[in-house]
Design a protein around this motif. Structure first.
Motif, PDB file in Angstrom:
ATOM      1  N   ALA A 147     -24.036  30.759 -19.834  1.00 19.83           N
ATOM      2  CA  ALA A 147     -25.410  31.138 -20.147  1.00 19.83           C
ATOM      3  C   ALA A 147     -26.070  30.102 -21.048  1.00 19.83           C
ATOM      4  CB  ALA A 147     -25.426  32.505 -20.828  1.00 19.83           C
ATOM      5  N   LEU A 148     -25.581  28.840 -20.964  1.00 23.38           N
ATOM      6  CA  LEU A 148     -26.094  27.809 -21.865  1.00 23.38           C
ATOM      7  C   LEU A 148     -27.106  26.900 -21.179  1.00 23.38           C
ATOM      8  CD1 LEU A 148     -22.743  26.862 -23.643  1.00 23.38           C
ATOM      9  CD2 LEU A 148     -24.488  28.455 -24.412  1.00 23.38           C
ATOM     10  N   GLY A 149     -27.595  27.295 -20.003  1.00 25.29           N
ATOM     11  CA  GLY A 149     -28.589  26.463 -19.349  1.00 25.29           C
ATOM     12  C   GLY A 149     -27.974  25.574 -18.291  1.00 25.29           C
ATOM     13  N   SER A 150     -28.200  24.273 -18.432  1.00 26.19           N
ATOM     14  CA  SER A 150     -27.822  23.342 -17.370  1.00 26.19           C
ATOM     15  C   SER A 150     -26.417  22.780 -17.547  1.00 26.19           C
ATOM     16  CB  SER A 150     -28.827  22.195 -17.329  1.00 26.19           C
ATOM     17  OG  SER A 150     -28.857  21.558 -18.597  1.00 26.19           O
ATOM     18  N   LEU A 151     -25.552  23.467 -18.259  1.00 25.68           N
ATOM     19  CA  LEU A 151     -24.182  22.995 -18.449  1.00 25.68           C
ATOM     20  C   LEU A 151     -23.395  23.212 -17.157  1.00 25.68           C
ATOM     21  CD1 LEU A 151     -21.957  21.903 -20.252  1.00 25.68           C
ATOM     22  CD2 LEU A 151     -21.497  24.238 -20.996  1.00 25.68           C
ATOM     23  N   TRP A 152     -23.337  22.200 -16.329  1.00 22.55           N
ATOM     24  CA  TRP A 152     -22.632  22.311 -15.053  1.00 22.55           C
ATOM     25  C   TRP A 152     -22.098  20.936 -14.697  1.00 22.55           C
ATOM     26  CZ3 TRP A 152     -21.094  26.663 -13.101  1.00 22.55           C
ATOM     27  CH2 TRP A 152     -20.597  26.716 -11.789  1.00 22.55           C
ATOM     28  N   VAL A 153     -20.934  20.896 -14.107  1.00 27.53           N
ATOM     29  CA  VAL A 153     -20.313  19.587 -13.861  1.00 27.53           C
ATOM     30  C   VAL A 153     -21.018  18.853 -12.733  1.00 27.53           C
ATOM     31  CG1 VAL A 153     -18.071  20.320 -14.672  1.00 27.53           C
ATOM     32  CG2 VAL A 153     -18.669  20.621 -12.263  1.00 27.53           C
ATOM     33  N   ASN A 154     -20.879  17.525 -12.747  1.00 30.85           N
ATOM     34  CA  ASN A 154     -21.461  16.693 -11.703  1.00 30.85           C
ATOM     35  C   ASN A 154     -20.419  16.477 -10.610  1.00 30.85           C
ATOM     36  OD1 ASN A 154     -22.726  14.836 -10.130  1.00 30.85           O
ATOM     37  ND2 ASN A 154     -22.695  13.184 -11.638  1.00 30.85           N
ATOM     38  N   PHE A 155     -20.607  17.162  -9.491  1.00 26.48           N
ATOM     39  CA  PHE A 155     -19.604  17.083  -8.432  1.00 26.48           C
ATOM     40  C   PHE A 155     -19.598  15.723  -7.730  1.00 26.48           C
ATOM     41  CE2 PHE A 155     -19.970  21.691  -8.870  1.00 26.48           C
ATOM     42  CZ  PHE A 155     -18.627  22.033  -8.933  1.00 26.48           C
ATOM     43  N   ASN A 156     -20.579  14.878  -8.013  1.00 27.15           N
ATOM     44  CA  ASN A 156     -20.545  13.521  -7.458  1.00 27.15           C
ATOM     45  C   ASN A 156     -19.591  12.618  -8.235  1.00 27.15           C
ATOM     46  OD1 ASN A 156     -22.489  13.991  -5.473  1.00 27.15           O
ATOM     47  ND2 ASN A 156     -24.136  13.783  -6.987  1.00 27.15           N
ATOM     48  N   PRO A 158     -16.147  11.243  -9.669  1.00 22.56           N
ATOM     49  CA  PRO A 158     -14.708  11.325  -9.417  1.00 22.56           C
ATOM     50  C   PRO A 158     -13.928  11.815 -10.627  1.00 22.56           C
ATOM     51  CG  PRO A 158     -15.421   9.037  -9.516  1.00 22.56           C
ATOM     52  CD  PRO A 158     -16.651   9.864  -9.548  1.00 22.56           C
ATOM     53  N   LEU A 159     -14.539  11.775 -11.806  1.00 22.99           N
ATOM     54  CA  LEU A 159     -13.851  12.307 -12.985  1.00 22.99           C
ATOM     55  C   LEU A 159     -13.651  13.820 -12.835  1.00 22.99           C
ATOM     56  CD1 LEU A 159     -15.649  10.315 -15.824  1.00 22.99           C
ATOM     57  CD2 LEU A 159     -13.458   9.847 -14.744  1.00 22.99           C
ATOM     58  N   VAL A 160     -14.598  14.482 -12.165  1.00 23.55           N
ATOM     59  CA  VAL A 160     -14.439  15.916 -11.902  1.00 23.55           C
ATOM     60  C   VAL A 160     -13.369  16.131 -10.822  1.00 23.55           C
ATOM     61  CG1 VAL A 160     -15.597  18.008 -11.104  1.00 23.55           C
ATOM     62  CG2 VAL A 160     -16.784  16.423 -12.610  1.00 23.55           C
ATOM     63  N   TRP A 161     -13.333  15.221  -9.837  1.00 19.22           N
ATOM     64  CA  TRP A 161     -12.281  15.326  -8.818  1.00 19.22           C
ATOM     65  C   TRP A 161     -10.907  15.220  -9.477  1.00 19.22           C
ATOM     66  CZ3 TRP A 161     -14.441  10.851  -5.298  1.00 19.22           C
ATOM     67  CH2 TRP A 161     -15.760  11.159  -4.951  1.00 19.22           C
ATOM     68  N   PHE A 244     -12.050   4.289 -10.308  1.00 20.37           N
ATOM     69  CA  PHE A 244     -12.376   2.872 -10.373  1.00 20.37           C
ATOM     70  C   PHE A 244     -13.142   2.424  -9.136  1.00 20.37           C
ATOM     71  CE2 PHE A 244      -8.363   3.771 -12.494  1.00 20.37           C
ATOM     72  CZ  PHE A 244      -8.618   3.311 -13.770  1.00 20.37           C
ATOM     73  N   ALA A 245     -12.632   2.827  -7.950  1.00 26.67           N
ATOM     74  CA  ALA A 245     -13.150   2.265  -6.703  1.00 26.67           C
ATOM     75  C   ALA A 245     -14.608   2.636  -6.437  1.00 26.67           C
ATOM     76  CB  ALA A 245     -12.279   2.713  -5.537  1.00 26.67           C
ATOM     77  N   THR A 246     -15.059   3.787  -6.941  1.00 29.43           N
ATOM     78  CA  THR A 246     -16.442   4.188  -6.674  1.00 29.43           C
ATOM     79  C   THR A 246     -17.441   3.509  -7.610  1.00 29.43           C
ATOM     80  OG1 THR A 246     -16.127   6.114  -8.075  1.00 29.43           O
ATOM     81  CG2 THR A 246     -15.851   6.442  -5.717  1.00 29.43           C
ATOM     82  N   SER A 247     -16.946   2.740  -8.568  1.00 30.62           N
ATOM     83  CA  SER A 247     -17.864   2.010  -9.449  1.00 30.62           C
ATOM     84  C   SER A 247     -18.209   0.660  -8.825  1.00 30.62           C
ATOM     85  CB  SER A 247     -17.215   1.793 -10.814  1.00 30.62           C
ATOM     86  OG  SER A 247     -16.220   0.794 -10.695  1.00 30.62           O
TER      87      SER A 247
END
Length: 482
Positions: A147-156, A158-161, A244-247
């Motif tokens: 319930a803190l607003g826009s606190l949501w992970v970025n699924f794009n 790879p750190l989340v992967w 690394f590879a996606t950078s």
């Protein structure tokens, strides 16, 4: 009816009976620790104290205690993280992939390798928590409703992967390891003489009664877990390589990273398995169970994967040269001949050149030499991660931001201390749990009666070969006649 060639080496030597296996594998659990165990446990505890002190200092002072700067924001911490995640791969490969391929030589070593996976992932996780700087918000990469607003992970990202891949890997590996332990824990429970020991081992045995129905379910779930774990061997380090590879950083943006990282992970994992098992066979006197044939097989895997990794190193250079991109070409020349060139040549020497010695049989069957080689392999693989991360970051697209990185004493202490954490957990495992899978081992051991039959069969074959030629011809005619 199965047939096994008599020319194959025994997987358990010393003419062990079922009773011998139970007594000798449970001996470290039921008796006082040996002198070797105390020495190893004491040393690992001292090194663990270094890790606790250095990590606590980092938490109190902040990441300013490390040698990071504006250019090199990832260094020792991410190097160590990738290194420890890779170490865990051999455990899953031995326990899951070799199980599906019905490789019986895995049975003496799979339990220790699985434990190694768990402990290696724990070490890897500690570096991620430290690198965050604020470990108390470590749950942020998890997509929890809030319930803190826009606190949501970025699924794009790879750190989340990474979060998903490694947490899945750890969970499945832990369950696979524990399920495999249940029959042996029940054996320890049945042999327990004290109430406390009987209670705790009985609790973790989960009511195992050894019935046919229970064994059937155990075997089914083992195969299911092996099938789930097998893709994880490929997926986890592939995803780590995507960090690394996606950078777009020169030296990182390359499609060869996923297979390259997986081969390197298996290579370093087998190196660490060799280190642990050579220590275990000496400390626990398991030379009849972890034989030279086991060491030989693992050295062959090290040689194969080392060659694959070496091929990846050479391919990287070829791709950079062929691409025509000057930034990419400079990044690889800088790796080999720049200020950190010494680390590149250590990597090449340890990972590509050194494992080629295993073409010689003596090198694959001499434990003290294999132990030294396993240390060299792990040194080389640590430097591989250091080379990829630091040499690519310290000179990127913008020359005005070029900078050198030097680790601080705190970072070096955390790296050394992580080995203390790893071996501390491993020595506790050797003391309180059966470090060799007794139930599986009993399915391949040859009893004295079987050995006697095999001996008679071998003598019969020799006598047949000594028969005069006309006897063979007569026998051959007889066969054709039929």
């Amino acid at each position: 009816m199965s047939y096994e060639s008599p020319i194959r080496d025994l997987l358990v030597t010393g003419g062990k009976t079922y009773s011998d296996i139970t007594k000798e594998i449970t001996r470290p659990i039921e008796n006082k620790p040996s002198k070797g165990w105390w020495i190893g446990f004491g040393l690992s505890t001292i090194v663990l104290a270094i890790w606790i002190f250095a990590t606590t200092y980092t938490m109190l002072v902040g990441l300013g205690a490390w040698g990071l700067n504006k250019t090199v924001g990832w260094a020792f911490d991410i190097t160590n993280f990738v290194f420890w995640v890779g170490i865990g791969h051999a455990g899953t490969l031995i326990s899951a992939v070799l199980l599906l391929f019905r490789q019986k030589w895995r049975m003496s070593i799979n339990r220790s390798a699985e434990a190694m996976t768990i402990f290696a992932v724990v070490c890897a996780a500690s570096f991620i928590l430290s690198h965050m700087g604020r470990p108390w918000v470590a749950y942020w990469p998890i997509p929890l409703p809030n319930a803190l607003g826009s606190l949501w992970v970025n699924f794009n990202s790879p750190l989340v992967w990474d979060v998903f891949a490694i947490s899945t890997y750890f969970s499945v590996s832990l369950v696979f390891w524990y399920v495999g332990l249940i029959p042996d824990i029940a054996t320890v429970r049945d042999r327990a003489t004290s109430k406390v020991r009987k209670f705790w081992y009985g609790f973790f045995a989960m009511g195992w009664n050894g019935s046919t129905k229970v064994w059937h379910r155990y075997e089914v779930i083992s195969l299911i877990l092996a099938a789930i774990s097998t893709p994880l061997v490929l997926s986890v380090h592939s995803i780590v390589s995507m960090d690394f590879a996606t950078s777009l950083v020169p030296g990182w943006h390359t499609t060869i990273f996923p297979p390259y990282f997986v081969a390197g992970a298996i290579f370093s994992g087998f190196g660490m398995v060799l280190t642990l098992l050579i220590v275990a066979r000496e400390v626990l006197s398991y030379k009849d169970y972890i034989t030279e044939a086991h060491l030989d097989a693992m050295c062959r895997v090290v040689m194969l994967t080392g060659t694959m990794v070496g091929l990846a190193y050479i391919t990287e250079f070829f791709v950079a040269a062929y691409s025509g991109v000057e930034y990419e070409q400079y990044a690889f020349l800088n790796r080999a001949f720049g200020p950190y060139g010494w680390s590149y040549w250590i990597m090449m020497g340890c990972n590509l050149v050194a494992p080629q010695v295993f073409w010689i049989k003596w090198a694959r069957t001499t434990p003290w030499f294999i132990f030294i080689m396993s240390i060299i392999v792990n040194i080389g693989m640590w430097f591989e991660r250091f080379v990829i991360i630091v040499t690519s970051l310290h000179r990127d697209f913008l020359p005005s931001s070029w900078s050198m990185y030097t680790p601080t004493l705190v970072e070096v202490s955390i790296l050394i201390g992580s080995f203390g954490l790893f071996f501390f957990l491993f020595f506790l495992f050797m003391k309180f749990l059966p470090s060799i899978n007794m139930s599986e081992l009993k399915s391949i051991v040859k009893t004295k009666h079987a050995l006697e039959l095999e001996k008679q069969y071998t003598e019969l074959l020799k006598n047949n070969h000594k028969m005069p030629n006309h006897a063979h011809e007569t026998k051959g005619d007889s066969v054709h006649g039929h």
